[in-house]
Design a protein around this motif. Structure first.
Motif, PDB file in Angstrom:
ATOM      1  N   GLY A  76     -44.697  54.055 -22.124  1.00 40.49           N
ATOM      2  CA  GLY A  76     -44.485  54.082 -20.684  1.00 40.49           C
ATOM      3  C   GLY A  76     -45.770  53.893 -19.910  1.00 40.49           C
ATOM      4  O   GLY A  76     -45.837  53.106 -18.958  1.00 40.49           O
ATOM      5  N   ALA A  79     -46.948  50.253 -20.153  1.00 44.89           N
ATOM      6  CA  ALA A  79     -46.147  49.362 -19.315  1.00 44.89           C
ATOM      7  C   ALA A  79     -46.531  49.500 -17.847  1.00 44.89           C
ATOM      8  O   ALA A  79     -46.648  48.505 -17.122  1.00 44.89           O
ATOM      9  CB  ALA A  79     -44.654  49.660 -19.499  1.00 44.89           C
ATOM     10  N   VAL A  80     -46.742  50.727 -17.386  1.00 43.00           N
ATOM     11  CA  VAL A  80     -47.161  50.948 -16.005  1.00 43.00           C
ATOM     12  C   VAL A  80     -48.511  50.288 -15.755  1.00 43.00           C
ATOM     13  O   VAL A  80     -48.734  49.656 -14.711  1.00 43.00           O
ATOM     14  CB  VAL A  80     -47.219  52.456 -15.690  1.00 43.00           C
ATOM     15  CG1 VAL A  80     -47.895  52.705 -14.344  1.00 43.00           C
ATOM     16  CG2 VAL A  80     -45.819  53.051 -15.686  1.00 43.00           C
ATOM     17  N   ILE A 108     -40.938  42.823 -17.744  1.00 44.60           N
ATOM     18  CA  ILE A 108     -41.286  44.212 -18.045  1.00 44.60           C
ATOM     19  C   ILE A 108     -40.378  45.156 -17.260  1.00 44.60           C
ATOM     20  O   ILE A 108     -39.913  46.170 -17.774  1.00 44.60           O
ATOM     21  CB  ILE A 108     -42.769  44.479 -17.733  1.00 44.60           C
ATOM     22  CG1 ILE A 108     -43.658  43.653 -18.665  1.00 44.60           C
ATOM     23  CG2 ILE A 108     -43.099  45.958 -17.883  1.00 44.60           C
ATOM     24  CD1 ILE A 108     -45.131  43.755 -18.359  1.00 44.60           C
ATOM     25  N   GLY A 109     -40.104  44.805 -16.008  1.00 45.13           N
ATOM     26  CA  GLY A 109     -39.241  45.647 -15.193  1.00 45.13           C
ATOM     27  C   GLY A 109     -37.846  45.809 -15.765  1.00 45.13           C
ATOM     28  O   GLY A 109     -37.246  46.888 -15.684  1.00 45.13           O
ATOM     29  N   LEU A 112     -37.936  48.453 -18.700  1.00 44.52           N
ATOM     30  CA  LEU A 112     -38.402  49.817 -18.473  1.00 44.52           C
ATOM     31  C   LEU A 112     -37.213  50.763 -18.361  1.00 44.52           C
ATOM     32  O   LEU A 112     -36.160  50.385 -17.835  1.00 44.52           O
ATOM     33  CB  LEU A 112     -39.222  49.895 -17.184  1.00 44.52           C
ATOM     34  CG  LEU A 112     -40.639  49.329 -17.200  1.00 44.52           C
ATOM     35  CD1 LEU A 112     -41.240  49.404 -15.795  1.00 44.52           C
ATOM     36  CD2 LEU A 112     -41.521  50.089 -18.182  1.00 44.52           C
ATOM     37  N   LEU A 116     -38.365  55.336 -14.977  1.00 42.72           N
ATOM     38  CA  LEU A 116     -39.725  54.832 -14.880  1.00 42.72           C
ATOM     39  C   LEU A 116     -39.766  53.571 -14.020  1.00 42.72           C
ATOM     40  O   LEU A 116     -40.687  53.379 -13.220  1.00 42.72           O
ATOM     41  CB  LEU A 116     -40.269  54.549 -16.280  1.00 42.72           C
ATOM     42  CG  LEU A 116     -41.740  54.141 -16.364  1.00 42.72           C
ATOM     43  CD1 LEU A 116     -42.630  55.193 -15.721  1.00 42.72           C
ATOM     44  CD2 LEU A 116     -42.145  53.911 -17.815  1.00 42.72           C
ATOM     45  N   ARG A 117     -38.762  52.698 -14.176  1.00 41.51           N
ATOM     46  CA  ARG A 117     -38.725  51.480 -13.364  1.00 41.51           C
ATOM     47  C   ARG A 117     -38.643  51.819 -11.877  1.00 41.51           C
ATOM     48  O   ARG A 117     -39.317  51.197 -11.042  1.00 41.51           O
ATOM     49  CB  ARG A 117     -37.531  50.615 -13.767  1.00 41.51           C
ATOM     50  CG  ARG A 117     -37.430  49.326 -12.964  1.00 41.51           C
ATOM     51  CD  ARG A 117     -36.356  48.400 -13.493  1.00 41.51           C
ATOM     52  NE  ARG A 117     -35.032  48.976 -13.395  1.00 41.51           N
ATOM     53  CZ  ARG A 117     -34.280  49.329 -14.427  1.00 41.51           C
ATOM     54  NH1 ARG A 117     -34.745  49.196 -15.660  1.00 41.51           N
ATOM     55  NH2 ARG A 117     -33.080  49.845 -14.253  1.00 41.51           N
ATOM     56  N   VAL A 120     -42.096  52.969 -10.712  1.00 34.93           N
ATOM     57  CA  VAL A 120     -43.032  51.849 -10.590  1.00 34.93           C
ATOM     58  C   VAL A 120     -42.702  51.024  -9.351  1.00 34.93           C
ATOM     59  O   VAL A 120     -43.594  50.606  -8.598  1.00 34.93           O
ATOM     60  CB  VAL A 120     -42.995  50.975 -11.859  1.00 34.93           C
ATOM     61  CG1 VAL A 120     -43.785  49.683 -11.642  1.00 34.93           C
ATOM     62  CG2 VAL A 120     -43.565  51.746 -13.044  1.00 34.93           C
TER      63      VAL A 120
END
Length: 318
Positions: A76, A79-80, A108-109, A112, A116-117, A120
């Motif tokens: 996580g 990815a962020v 990536i979005g 996620l 978390l998406r 972000v």
């Protein structure tokens, strides 16, 4: 997700984290036997993961670069970090091939976790930048990579270049470094046509072809310094010379590197540069907030006086 599919993904993550991991280690980490490890490796290869194994009973496995990227296993936090890096690249112009940046963010979005998406996306919506947004033409990614490789490997290249007027030329260049400055990419090196060090905007390079060994950069060459001094030396209409009554180290903190050059002077620091408009130069100098003496031209001295008079008059009016 089936247990087999889960183990294939776990295998991929292990190969990315520990290149050269042995078969027995994989079997132990995945809780399977050696035959099952080999079956999962074949499955990963069929999915496009370029896996190579060294020979022997205890041979190790690793992923090799292929014609396409295998699936990446990102935590996580990782990815962020990637998403925020892409946002910053878009804002500053650091990216090459803008559509690829947007599509990478979208990919990536999509994978996620929903929570978390959403977090972000929240950061992206409220994120502010103090620097000006740059939306100029991004360089071609293949051109950027080719120039970077040539600079690292000391290779000479032939470039097809389009000037600001739109004229197309062929140049032979020994690239010595890449610089990102104010939303633009630049390549600096030895231009054989001019037999001089030159700087070119990378977004105006149409094609790059390696033609053989090049010459290394001189000792101490600084591509970034070459760019900023080159911009400062652009042939604007007026050459100016001003003594700033502060030490040189302080002057360097105040004056933008692209404005001109600074040197030590008995009364402080000597600034030399070129400007297109003297009234703008007067405002820039006044904004430094230090004592100064205009050496040349006389018209700049007149502009500084006129600016001071306007400020005094405006203050009196209030």
């Amino acid at each position: 997700m089936t247990s087999s599919a889960s183990r294939v993904l776990a295998l991929l993550e292990l190969l990315q984290a520990r290149p050269g991991i042995t078969g027995p280690e994989l079997a132990q980490r995945l809780d399977v036997d050696a035959r099952t490890v080999r079956r999962h490796v074949r499955t990963l290869e069929e999915l496009g993961g370029p896996v190579v194994a060294s020979r022997g009973r205890y041979g190790g496995y690793r992923l090799l670069p292929g014609y396409r990227l295998p699936p990446l296993m990102l935590s996580g936090d990782e990815a962020v970090a990637v998403v925020l890096g892409l946002l910053a690249a878009e804002r500053t112009g650091l990216h090459a091939a803008a559509p690829a940046v947007a599509s990478a963010r979208a990919k990536i979005g999509r994978v996620l976790p929903e929570t978390l998406r959403d977090r972000v996306d929240a950061v992206a919506e409220v994120l502010g930048f103090t620097a000006t947004a740059y939306d100029g033409a991004a360089p071609d990614a293949a051109v950027l990579l080719a120039l970077g490789t040539a600079a690292r490997d000391v290779e000479r290249v032939r470039i097809a270049y389009r000037s600001w007027r739109g004229d197309a030329t062929q140049r032979e260049l020994d690239p010595w470094g890449l610089t990102f400055h104010a939303g633009r990419w630049y390549v600096s090196g030895h231009d054989h046509a001019r037999d001089a060090v030159r700087t070119f905007r990378v977004d105006r390079v149409l094609q790059v072809e390696a033609v053989g060994p090049g010459t290394p950069a001189p000792a101490g060459f600084d591509a970034a310094e070459q760019v900023v001094t080159g911009i400062a030396a652009v042939g604007w209409a007026h050459e100016v010379e001003v003594v700033l009554h502060v030490p040189l180290d302080r002057a360097r903190q105040l004056v933008p590197r692209t404005a001109g050059t600074l040197a030590a002077h008995p009364s402080g620091s000597l600034f030399r540069g070129r400007v297109e408009h003297l009234d703008g130069a007067a405002r820039m100098l006044a904004g430094l907030g230090v004592g100064l003496t205009v050496v040349a031209p006389d018209a700049l001295r007149d502009e500084v006086r006129a600016l001071a008079q306007r400020l005094l008059r405006d203050m009196g009016a209030t």
